[in-house]
Write a protein that holds these residues in place. Structure first.
Motif, PDB file in Angstrom:
ATOM      1  N   GLN A  99      -8.703  38.964 -84.635  1.00 50.52           N
ATOM      2  CA  GLN A  99      -8.300  40.085 -85.452  1.00 50.52           C
ATOM      3  C   GLN A  99      -9.190  40.139 -86.694  1.00 50.52           C
ATOM      4  O   GLN A  99      -9.190  39.186 -87.456  1.00 50.52           O
ATOM      5  N   ASP A 131      -7.450  34.196 -86.441  1.00 58.67           N
ATOM      6  CA  ASP A 131      -7.021  35.044 -87.561  1.00 58.67           C
ATOM      7  C   ASP A 131      -5.893  35.989 -87.182  1.00 58.67           C
ATOM      8  O   ASP A 131      -5.911  37.165 -87.565  1.00 58.67           O
ATOM      9  N   LEU A 132      -4.916  35.498 -86.459  1.00 59.52           N
ATOM     10  CA  LEU A 132      -3.767  36.366 -86.192  1.00 59.52           C
ATOM     11  C   LEU A 132      -2.433  35.636 -86.069  1.00 59.52           C
ATOM     12  O   LEU A 132      -1.377  36.277 -86.076  1.00 59.52           O
ATOM     13  N   SER A 135       0.818  33.824 -87.021  1.00 62.79           N
ATOM     14  CA  SER A 135       1.684  33.719 -88.190  1.00 62.79           C
ATOM     15  C   SER A 135       3.069  33.304 -87.702  1.00 62.79           C
ATOM     16  O   SER A 135       3.333  33.332 -86.499  1.00 62.79           O
ATOM     17  N   ALA A 148       5.743  34.990 -87.758  1.00 61.61           N
ATOM     18  CA  ALA A 148       6.343  36.104 -87.003  1.00 61.61           C
ATOM     19  C   ALA A 148       5.754  36.175 -85.582  1.00 61.61           C
ATOM     20  O   ALA A 148       6.474  36.353 -84.598  1.00 61.61           O
ATOM     21  N   LYS A 149       4.430  36.000 -85.486  1.00 61.47           N
ATOM     22  CA  LYS A 149       3.787  36.023 -84.168  1.00 61.47           C
ATOM     23  C   LYS A 149       4.237  34.824 -83.335  1.00 61.47           C
ATOM     24  O   LYS A 149       4.374  34.920 -82.113  1.00 61.47           O
ATOM     25  N   VAL A 162      -5.109  35.415 -94.089  1.00 59.89           N
ATOM     26  CA  VAL A 162      -5.501  34.311 -93.205  1.00 59.89           C
ATOM     27  C   VAL A 162      -4.870  33.002 -93.699  1.00 59.89           C
ATOM     28  O   VAL A 162      -4.217  32.269 -92.945  1.00 59.89           O
ATOM     29  N   ASN A 171      -1.036  32.911 -93.547  1.00 59.29           N
ATOM     30  CA  ASN A 171      -0.507  32.678 -92.200  1.00 59.29           C
ATOM     31  C   ASN A 171      -0.734  31.231 -91.748  1.00 59.29           C
ATOM     32  O   ASN A 171       0.144  30.631 -91.139  1.00 59.29           O
TER      33      ASN A 171
END
Ligand SMILES: *[C@@H]1O[C@H](CO)[C@@H](O)[C@H](O)[C@H]1NC(C)=O
Ligand SMILES: *[C@@H]1O[C@H](CO)[C@@H](O)[C@H](O)[C@H]1NC(C)=O
Ligand SMILES: *[C@@H]1O[C@H](CO)[C@@H](O)[C@H](O)[C@H]1NC(C)=O
Ligand SMILES: *[C@@H]1O[C@H](CO)[C@@H](O)[C@H](O)[C@H]1NC(C)=O
Length: 303
Positions: free
Chosen positions: A98, A117-118, A120, A122-123, A192, A195
């Motif tokens: 990302q 870079d994605l 987190s 939440a992810k 970044v 996260n």
């Protein structure tokens, strides 16, 4: 012959025979098998067909990476590990980042992934739900957040990644002095680092925090982090012999052993890093405060 290679032979032979295929670096002509060998091998093949599943049939594997905390290192390590165990690139192994720069995102449904870079909290929650009972095994490197922005400045200032429109839009960092550049990178990299911190300050039990500093400082440090990683990923899903082979395979990513493997020159000049670090205290105080807080949450001394 190593065990991993040995296990592949019958399959290579069949592919060669029935599809006239040339697989990997082994051609049919090189290997003239006798009938007895064939019989032995079909029995191995049978065993192979009934043998335990591959680790990625059991779990989903997710390597996560964050800009300037060893992205290239993570990709190399991950590919080495799973390639050594017979995973097929593009089929068993995918990658996503990302933003999604051309050619960097592929095979999103593969059971082995690298996410850049994605990732987190939440992810992570979504990924865990999607993984269901199979479960995730997640690993990533953590680096001192202040070292990450210092490194980003030196790296982009010397003209690296002109295509990177987040951390080096239009190559703008080349024109920036250390204070301006550090401040710019600190702002750009906030999501970044935030996260990375959110995932690794208290890692979930399916998540392993690897130490970037320790891994890159010496080959002993590299090996001990890799042993930890391999144990975490596979537990008893692979044999002791496979474990040793996987460890050996990771070592190509150890730049203390193989300096020439830094083919795109990701390593910065130590002088640039030392000079740039002197400007850290002069950064805007609210921004610096956020980085100090990331450092503290991750257990780094203010630097
Ligand atoms: C950070 O996490 C947020 C929340 O999940 C997400 O929207 C964002 O894209 C992530 N950014 C990076 C750079 O990891
Ligand atoms: C993590 O903890 C949860 C809940 O306690 C448990 O169900 C799960 O099996 C654990 N996962 C691992 C990888 O240990
Ligand atoms: C370890 O890996 C290297 C390649 O990186 C290979 O040449 C060597 O044969 C391997 N050694 C063992 C014991 O598998
Ligand atoms: C990589 O870049 C650094 C910093 O510009 C430089 O000092 C070093 O000589 C370069 N190394 C190679 C192998 O090009």
């Amino acid at each position: 012959m190593s065990m991993l290679r040995a296990k592949c032979w019958p399959l290579l032979w069949l592919l060669c025979t029935y599809a006239s295929a040339v697989v990997a670096d082994v051609s049919c002509e090189e290997h003239d098998f006798h009938a007895t060998q064939f019989l032995q091998m079909t029995s191995i093949l049978n065993a192979e067909l009934h043998s335990p599943l591959k680790p990625w049939d059991v779990h989903y594997y997710l390597g996560v990476a964050y800009h300037k905390a060893g992205t290239y290192l993570m990709i190399q390590v991950w590919q080495s590990i799973f390639h050594a165990l017979g995973a097929k690139p593009l089929i068993d192994m995918g990658q996503w980042d990302q933003p999604c720069y051309p050619g960097t995102c592929y095979a999103p449904d593969a059971p082995i992934q690298v996410w850049i870079d994605l990732y987190s909290p939440a992810k992570a929650q979504k990924a865990r739900e999607a993984a269901g009972e199979r479960g995730l095994r997640v690993a990533g490197f953590v680096r001192d957040p202040v070292s990450m922005i210092v490194s980003a400045y030196c790296y982009h200032h010397r003209g690296k990644e002109l295509w990177n429109f987040v951390e080096n839009p239009q190559g703008i960092v080349a024109q920036m002095g250390p204070l301006e550049g550090l401040t710019f990178e600190a702002q750009r990299m906030l999501p970044v680092v935030k996260n990375m911190t959110g995932i690794f300050e208290h890692p979930a039990n399916d998540t392993l925090r690897l130490d970037y500093e320790r891994t890159t400082a010496s080959s002993d440090g590299f090996d001990s982090e890799m042993v930890k990683l391999i144990g975490f990923l596979f537990e008893d899903l692979i044999s002791a012999e496979e474990r040793a082979e996987v460890l050996n395979a990771t070592q190509r990513a150890d730049l203390n052993r193989h300096p020439a493997n830094d083919d795109d020159n990701h390593s910065n000049d130590p002088d640039c890093k030392a000079r740039t670090r002197e400007y850290v205290p002069a950064m805007p105080s609210d921004l610096l405060g956020q980085y100090r807080s990331f450092q503290q949450r991750l257990g780094y001394a203010p630097s």
